[in-house]
Design a protein around this motif. Structure first.
Motif, short mmCIF file in Angstrom:
data_model
loop_
_atom_site.label_atom_id
_atom_site.label_comp_id
_atom_site.label_asym_id
_atom_site.label_seq_id
_atom_site.Cartn_x
_atom_site.Cartn_y
_atom_site.Cartn_z
N THR A 314 0.85 -1.19 0.00
CA THR A 314 0.00 0.00 0.00
C THR A 314 0.88 1.24 0.00
OG1 THR A 314 -1.79 1.12 1.17
CG2 THR A 314 -0.16 -0.01 2.52
N THR A 315 0.28 2.40 0.10
CA THR A 315 1.02 3.65 -0.02
C THR A 315 0.84 4.51 1.23
OG1 THR A 315 -0.82 4.84 -1.07
CG2 THR A 315 0.66 3.60 -2.50
N LYS A 316 1.56 5.63 1.23
CA LYS A 316 1.46 6.60 2.32
C LYS A 316 0.53 7.76 1.96
CE LYS A 316 6.24 5.72 3.74
NZ LYS A 316 7.56 6.35 4.03
N GLU A 317 -0.17 7.65 0.87
CA GLU A 317 -1.04 8.75 0.44
C GLU A 317 -2.16 8.98 1.44
OE1 GLU A 317 -2.50 7.82 -3.38
OE2 GLU A 317 -0.54 7.97 -4.40
N ASN A 318 -2.58 10.22 1.52
CA ASN A 318 -3.66 10.57 2.42
C ASN A 318 -4.96 9.93 1.94
OD1 ASN A 318 -3.55 11.92 4.85
ND2 ASN A 318 -4.67 13.70 4.08
N SER A 319 -5.70 9.36 2.86
CA SER A 319 -6.93 8.66 2.49
C SER A 319 -7.96 8.84 3.60
CB SER A 319 -6.65 7.18 2.23
OG SER A 319 -7.80 6.51 1.77
N GLU A 320 -9.13 8.28 3.36
CA GLU A 320 -10.23 8.38 4.32
C GLU A 320 -10.94 7.04 4.39
OE1 GLU A 320 -12.88 11.96 4.48
OE2 GLU A 320 -14.43 10.50 3.94
N VAL A 321 -11.31 6.62 5.58
CA VAL A 321 -12.02 5.37 5.77
C VAL A 321 -13.23 5.62 6.66
CG1 VAL A 321 -10.64 4.72 7.80
CG2 VAL A 321 -11.78 2.96 6.46
N THR A 322 -14.31 4.93 6.33
CA THR A 322 -15.56 5.07 7.07
C THR A 322 -15.82 3.81 7.88
OG1 THR A 322 -16.49 6.50 5.35
CG2 THR A 322 -18.04 5.50 6.90
N VAL A 323 -16.10 3.96 9.15
CA VAL A 323 -16.42 2.85 10.04
C VAL A 323 -17.94 2.76 10.15
CG1 VAL A 323 -16.11 1.85 12.33
CG2 VAL A 323 -14.28 3.20 11.30
N ASN A 324 -18.50 1.61 9.78
CA ASN A 324 -19.95 1.45 9.70
C ASN A 324 -20.56 1.09 11.06
OD1 ASN A 324 -19.83 1.87 6.86
ND2 ASN A 324 -19.25 -0.27 6.59
N LEU A 325 -20.27 1.88 12.05
CA LEU A 325 -20.85 1.72 13.38
C LEU A 325 -21.18 3.10 13.92
CD1 LEU A 325 -18.43 -0.93 14.98
CD2 LEU A 325 -20.72 -1.36 14.09
N ASP A 326 -22.22 3.17 14.75
CA ASP A 326 -22.54 4.46 15.36
C ASP A 326 -21.60 4.72 16.54
OD1 ASP A 326 -23.55 2.99 17.57
OD2 ASP A 326 -25.51 2.86 16.64
N GLN A 339 -13.11 6.10 15.08
CA GLN A 339 -14.06 7.18 14.85
C GLN A 339 -14.90 6.85 13.62
OE1 GLN A 339 -10.54 8.05 15.24
NE2 GLN A 339 -11.05 7.99 17.43
N PRO A 340 -16.09 7.42 13.51
CA PRO A 340 -16.94 7.14 12.34
C PRO A 340 -16.24 7.42 11.01
CG PRO A 340 -18.19 8.27 14.03
CD PRO A 340 -16.77 8.29 14.49
N VAL A 341 -15.45 8.49 10.96
CA VAL A 341 -14.68 8.82 9.76
C VAL A 341 -13.25 9.13 10.19
CG1 VAL A 341 -14.43 10.36 7.79
CG2 VAL A 341 -16.72 9.71 8.57
N MET A 342 -12.29 8.44 9.58
CA MET A 342 -10.89 8.65 9.94
C MET A 342 -10.10 9.02 8.69
SD MET A 342 -10.12 5.62 12.72
CE MET A 342 -10.25 4.33 11.49
N GLN A 343 -9.18 9.94 8.85
CA GLN A 343 -8.32 10.39 7.76
C GLN A 343 -6.87 10.25 8.18
OE1 GLN A 343 -9.49 14.38 6.88
NE2 GLN A 343 -11.40 13.80 5.86
N GLY A 344 -6.01 10.04 7.19
CA GLY A 344 -4.60 9.89 7.46
C GLY A 344 -3.94 9.10 6.35
N ALA A 345 -2.69 8.73 6.58
CA ALA A 345 -1.97 7.91 5.60
C ALA A 345 -2.68 6.57 5.47
CB ALA A 345 -0.52 7.73 6.03
N LEU A 346 -2.80 6.10 4.23
CA LEU A 346 -3.55 4.87 3.98
C LEU A 346 -2.95 3.69 4.74
CD1 LEU A 346 -5.70 3.26 2.48
CD2 LEU A 346 -4.13 3.10 0.53
N CYS A 347 -1.62 3.58 4.75
CA CYS A 347 -0.99 2.46 5.46
C CYS A 347 -1.29 2.52 6.95
CB CYS A 347 0.52 2.47 5.20
SG CYS A 347 1.34 3.99 5.68
N ASN A 348 -1.33 3.72 7.51
CA ASN A 348 -1.64 3.87 8.94
C ASN A 348 -3.09 3.48 9.24
OD1 ASN A 348 0.94 4.77 9.21
ND2 ASN A 348 0.40 6.91 9.62
N LEU A 349 -4.00 3.84 8.33
CA LEU A 349 -5.40 3.50 8.55
C LEU A 349 -5.62 1.99 8.51
CD1 LEU A 349 -7.12 6.27 6.38
CD2 LEU A 349 -6.90 6.20 8.86
#
Length: 575
Positions: A314-326, A339-349
């Motif tokens: 994977t890469t270090k590019e900035n990305s966003e992931v959505t967690v499907n839980l309240d 968190q419901p929505v997290m941003q950061g480096a893709l590898c870190n996420l």
């Protein structure tokens, strides 16, 4: 296989249940009960099955060799028992008729030994039946195939994969779950391949029209429910987020509460988190890509190839992931670490979601650096080039084939083809010998073609780990180190220098969702004191270590300054 009647119930001992061991079979007016005969002191682990009277809707009797097999049909599944005396058919038929009001039909089996036949899917069972070709009544007419006796039957619930192997559109391969309870040296069925003749009226050049094998493949996938999963997807990573180097291809990753799914074009895998041994997040030397490594206790399989370690690039590019839980579920299940929505480096996420959802530590490189301040050395294992990562408690080689060697498994190491300052070769080999078990030959891994400049850092690292070096006297020939030695004082306190990442627990700070791209992707790291000895060194160093990054900058400036002076001298000579 003896049977007995006790208080209006019929009992047979040494009766096997398909997929389990042998046990006791009992039938009475309330229903059918089977209990495993395995001895255990824990009543909670005793395997037993119960079928109530109202759920028994049919029965079939088959003779295999010297024993009788009984199939009990229920609305949802079929139970298969074997080991009955073949002479007990009348007794079984009377009991099934008296207690459950069902007829026990004899199911004849074909002994023709044919390798071709007709297939049917009945009640989530794949039946392979004899094909009988009857002569045509009139000349010129085709033979009419007719179903014969059953030759083979299997439960589709036991199918783990159904694929079209290679580019062959006329074959399908069924792969089955492998049992852990099989004794060593015992064979078990792991795959069956069927050839399905194409429709003679179909144009073979038409790639859009599905073949007979592809249609049958879809039927099996639907009935076996291979792609169906229980529960909801918590986090999903699209196949474009990274490429799997092992096994090669692109897979959609879905994280559930107790397992993960890898969905590809041909193969789908379900991996339980309990089957994951370790997770690693390793930086690639190009400073662009990261390798996320999943080490498994139970390997996955593609055909005849098994994969114990999965490598996702994977890469270090900035990305966003959505967690499907309240937010309430996130707080209750994961203590607010997601968190419901997290941003950061893709590898870190990826590393963070795996660590928290799978509840597995993610290990990262520690204090080892080579001559170019990288966490790995370039080498080759046999004929395959890759990178060797000396971590705090193990070696990891990626990517072909991926290898994990724990230090507690290492007997000794040996530097080969290294002659210190007297040699002219630019490379050397590192031979890692594993401790041999009783009666087994000693196994070794030879990592060849390591650059000469990486010798000092490797030697100092292995010496610090108290790993036995066989040719230690020869290795000390070159007394002038050509690479910077590791100094624990060069590492500031946690959070000050990102390159001070330990061979451990990848963590994440609370502001992960607000993080942006930085020069290092090893940020937000936590220290696992059980897996690293850097924490004690930091405590002893105290505040004096905080100035270390400044010293590093001064060294860089002085080196750059000296290079400018050299350029000035050259200009003067030219003038």
């Amino acid at each position: 296989m003896a049977s007995a009647n006790t208080s209006n119930s019929a009992v047979w001992k040494h009766i096997g249940l398909h997929g389990h061991s042998v046990g006791t079979f009992m039938a009475d007016a309330q229903g059918i009960k089977w209990k495993s005969a395995l001895l255990t002191d824990d009543d909670d682990v005793v395997t037993s099955r119960s079928i109530s009277k109202k759920h028994v809707i049919g029965a079939r009797w088959t003779i295999f060799g010297r024993s009788g097999h009984l199939r009990i049909q229920t609305p949802n599944t079929e139970f298969r028992f074997d080991g009955f005396p073949y002479s007990d058919f009348d007794k079984v038929r009377d009991i099934m008729n008296e207690y459950y009001d069902v007829e026990t039909n004899k199911l004849p089996m074909s002994t023709a030994g044919n390798s071709f036949g007709l297939t049917e899917i009945e009640d989530r069972n794949l039946a392979f039946k004899q094909c009988i070709l009857e002569d045509a009544d009139e000349e010129g007419e085709e033979f009419e195939p007719r179903e014969g006796d059953e030759m083979m039957s299997m439960k589709l619930a036991e199918v783990s994969q159904c694929v079209l192997p290679g580019n062959n559109r006329n074959e399908i391969e069924l792969q089955f779950h492998e049992s852990d309870t099989v004794e060593a040296g015992t064979d078990q069925l792991v795959a069956i391949r069927f050839y399905i003749p194409p429709d003679p009226e179909m144009d073979p050049s038409d790639r859009d029209a599905p073949t007979s094998a592809e249609v049958f493949h879809q039927r099996i996938m639907k009935n076996a429910k291979i792609k169906n999963t229980a529960g909801d997807v918590i986090v999903e990573f699209d196949e474009n987020k990274g490429t799997f180097l092992t096994p090669r291809g692109r897979y959609l990753i879905e994280l559930y509460d107790s397992f993960l799914r890898m969905r590809g074009n041909k193969y789908d895998y379900k991996i339980k988190y309990d089957d994951i041994a370790r997770l690693f997040l390793l930086p690639k030397p190009d400073d662009t890509h990261m390798a996320f490594v999943i080490a498994l206790d139970k390997p996955i399989r593609q055909g005849q190839q098994r994969y114990q370690m999965l490598v996702l690039q994977t890469t270090k590019e900035n990305s966003e992931v959505t967690v499907n839980l309240d937010e309430k579920e996130l707080e209750e299940e994961y203590k607010g670490e997601l968190q419901p929505v997290m941003q950061g480096a893709l590898c870190n996420l990826i590393a963070k979601t795996f660590k928290i959802i799978a509840k597995k530590k993610v290990f990262i490189p520690g204090k080892f650096v080579n001559a170019y301040q990288q966490s790995c050395v370039k080498c080759a294992l046999k004929a395959n080039e890759g990178h060797l990562y000396p971590l705090e408690k193990s070696f990891v080689f990626i990517h072909k084939p991926p290898v994990l060697i724990r230090f507690d498994e290492v007997d000794s190491v040996e530097f080969q083809r290294y002659a210190g300052g007297q040699g002219s070769t630019r490379n050397f080999d590192l031979c890692v010998m594993l401790a041999s078990s009783a009666g087994d030959p000693q196994k070794e891994y030879i990592f060849s073609g390591i650059d000469r400049s990486d010798y000092t850092s490797l030697y100092n690292f292995l010496s610090g780990k108290k790993i036995k070096i066989k040719n230690i006297q020869e290795s000390k020939i070159d007394t002038a180190p050509s690479a910077p030695l590791y100094n624990e004082m060069d590492y500031g306190p946690p959070g000050e220098g990102e390159e001070s990442s330990e061979d451990e627990d990848y963590g994440s700070a609370d502001d992960e969702s607000q993080s942006s791209e930085s020069d290092h992707d090893d940020d937000n790291l936590e220290v696992d004191e059980d897996d690293s000895d850097l924490e004690d060194a930091r405590k002893k160093a105290g505040s004096s270590t905080t100035n270390t990054p400044i010293k590093k900058k001064k060294r860089k400036e002085s080196s750059s300054g000296s290079s400018m002076k050299d350029k000035d001298r050259k200009r003067k000579k030219v003038a």
